[in-house]
Design an enzyme around this catalytic site. Sequence first.
Site, PDB file in Angstrom:
ATOM      1  N   GLU A 150      52.725  40.485  19.797  1.00 45.49           N
ATOM      2  CA  GLU A 150      51.872  41.398  19.031  1.00 45.49           C
ATOM      3  C   GLU A 150      51.398  42.569  19.894  1.00 45.49           C
ATOM      4  OE1 GLU A 150      47.574  41.687  16.720  1.00 45.49           O
ATOM      5  OE2 GLU A 150      48.197  39.784  17.618  1.00 45.49           O
ATOM      6  N   ASP A 216      39.068  39.138  32.931  1.00 45.85           N
ATOM      7  CA  ASP A 216      38.477  40.467  32.857  1.00 45.85           C
ATOM      8  C   ASP A 216      37.204  40.486  33.692  1.00 45.85           C
ATOM      9  OD1 ASP A 216      37.609  42.984  32.222  1.00 45.85           O
ATOM     10  OD2 ASP A 216      37.101  42.544  30.137  1.00 45.85           O
ATOM     11  N   ILE A 217      37.138  41.416  34.634  1.00 37.93           N
ATOM     12  CA  ILE A 217      35.945  41.573  35.475  1.00 37.93           C
ATOM     13  C   ILE A 217      35.451  42.998  35.304  1.00 37.93           C
ATOM     14  CG2 ILE A 217      35.004  41.406  37.809  1.00 37.93           C
ATOM     15  CD1 ILE A 217      37.376  39.585  38.489  1.00 37.93           C
ATOM     16  N   ASP A 218      34.197  43.135  34.882  1.00 37.98           N
ATOM     17  CA  ASP A 218      33.632  44.439  34.544  1.00 37.98           C
ATOM     18  C   ASP A 218      32.349  44.655  35.341  1.00 37.98           C
ATOM     19  OD1 ASP A 218      32.278  46.612  33.170  1.00 37.98           O
ATOM     20  OD2 ASP A 218      33.712  46.298  31.543  1.00 37.98           O
ATOM     21  N   CYS A 228      23.271  50.813  43.132  1.00 37.08           N
ATOM     22  CA  CYS A 228      23.802  52.164  43.309  1.00 37.08           C
ATOM     23  C   CYS A 228      24.145  52.826  41.976  1.00 37.08           C
ATOM     24  CB  CYS A 228      25.039  52.136  44.210  1.00 37.08           C
ATOM     25  SG  CYS A 228      26.307  50.962  43.655  1.00 37.08           S
ATOM     26  N   GLY A 271      36.459  48.351  36.052  1.00 40.33           N
ATOM     27  CA  GLY A 271      36.784  46.941  36.182  1.00 40.33           C
ATOM     28  C   GLY A 271      38.237  46.685  36.492  1.00 40.33           C
ATOM     29  N   HIS A 273      41.645  43.752  35.490  1.00 38.73           N
ATOM     30  CA  HIS A 273      42.183  42.662  34.673  1.00 38.73           C
ATOM     31  C   HIS A 273      43.225  41.910  35.495  1.00 38.73           C
ATOM     32  CE1 HIS A 273      41.373  45.525  31.051  1.00 38.73           C
ATOM     33  NE2 HIS A 273      40.269  44.939  31.465  1.00 38.73           N
ATOM     34  N   HIS A 423      43.675  36.450  22.065  1.00 39.49           N
ATOM     35  CA  HIS A 423      42.939  37.630  22.504  1.00 39.49           C
ATOM     36  C   HIS A 423      43.913  38.711  22.985  1.00 39.49           C
ATOM     37  CE1 HIS A 423      39.965  40.148  24.479  1.00 39.49           C
ATOM     38  NE2 HIS A 423      39.012  39.397  23.966  1.00 39.49           N
ATOM     39  N   LYS A 426      44.159  45.294  27.045  1.00 41.34           N
ATOM     40  CA  LYS A 426      44.732  46.615  27.258  1.00 41.34           C
ATOM     41  C   LYS A 426      45.969  46.552  28.155  1.00 41.34           C
ATOM     42  CE  LYS A 426      42.007  49.266  29.470  1.00 41.34           C
ATOM     43  NZ  LYS A 426      40.838  50.118  29.760  1.00 41.34           N
TER      44      LYS A 426
END
Length: 519
Positions: A150, A216-218, A228, A271, A273, A423, A426
């Site tokens: 998909e 996923d790390i954001d 900062c 972030g 991925h 899920h 991107k």
Amino acid sequence: MSSPHEMEHEMEIELPDGPATLNAKSHDTLGEEVLQEEVEKMETELESKKATPEVEVKKEEKKLDEMFDDDEFMDQDDAELLELERQANEQAMKKEEEQVEIKTEPSAPKPTYADDDLMLAYYSRLFPFRLLTSWLSHSPLPTPSFHNREFAFTLQNDAYLRYLSYRTSDDLRKDILRLNPSRFEIGPVYTLNPRERKAMRNNAKFKPIEKELVFDIDLTDYDPVRTCCDKANICHKCWMFITMAIKVIDVALREDFGFEHILWIYSGRRGAHAWVCDRKARLLDDQKRRAITSYLEIVKGGAQSNKHVNVRRPLHPHIARSLEILKPLFKEHILEAQDPWGASSTPHLSKLLPDAGLVSALTKKWESAARDSVQKWTDIDTVAKSGVSRSLDTKALRDAKQDVILEYMYPRLDANVSIHLNHLLKSPFVVHPGTGRVCVPIETERAEEFDPLAVPRVSELLKEIDEYEGVEAREGEVVQDWEKTGLRPYVEYFRRFVNGLMKDEMKGKREREGDSMEF
């Protein structure tokens, strides 16, 4: 029949991602020609229709992650009417604005780093479609892992199209040039072609069966501990949180779960991925994905919680190893770069310490004179050794300090991205519309050298093509457009990754076929 060595050599043959004739045109001319062709094609097709199908264009009013399980998405068959719908929406909005008195001062327009023309030129000239297809197929040629995969497009007018699928990389490329999305996501492989889902909407046979294990790390999740920047803003100081996360998660996936083919991708803004591409990772169900995610997730607790890390002692080998990775970086990247415990932040540090007598003595010391985070961290051991508290448990203090390091440095994962097979995430090499930067791979072995602020913007890449074409190439040399730009090292790294994946996939396939022939 080719030998294994010959087959491996064939997989390393470079395939062009676009027609060679594109190399001679500037991106501006190319964008106008392709757009004009698509407009004429849409007008001809619309005139030939006797009836106009109903179209529902659903604006993306909520986060895409919250929409993945909805069925109210447009099909690709309706896409040809999107332009007419967009024009109608613009006219309605303009009319409404004329009737409403605007009392607030107009805000300055946001910079546009990736407009329609830039995106069309980028997809036409630079996007590595065939390499992406080989990656998703785990083979030089498209396989069912690609055919039944998909794709979802976010169009320039924010319409969101799901359940798209393609037979070849050329089909994918043509559709992207036709629709010119601002970005697109990659989802799971289904039992059947996603395009046929309407004919089997209530059929249990249509279900996701395979997808890379993703993480996923954001940096927004680090807002409670970074000083900062905040929200979507980043700098070199806080990017180190992502670098440290890559180091910890990557080694755990390799050493604790035996995964080998892990691709880290810059998200384009704030972030990263991770795509775990091993076959055994792709076939994991939701329950096993949840178990792996829970294994890796230790920073928990809401915004009102005093303590976000509660780990058992003795420490699990994974956590002990993570501490060994993070401790040498704590002073430089947390205490010095972030200085998290200024005067207003000291109470939080006090709440993380185990002894009331020690906390009282430290509070008096810190209130008597200004102390930075490096000094306050040193004060904890100095005051503890002075004997101000007879009830102090040195082991509990050591554990508390370890928990502090983990709270400020351990990776913060978006668990929902990882645990659900259906899920979408991107795609690598798409362009982030807010920054114009390409979502490029990050070399794990050189993660500390990666600079997100130096990742090329699409406008810069297209300019580099035009400048390169003034240089005379060697006779007989065929140079792909991406080779003329700063995108080259990222594409070459991605190609090496894909080649390694395909070789292992072929080796595993031969072994499985050999086992199935045993009696």
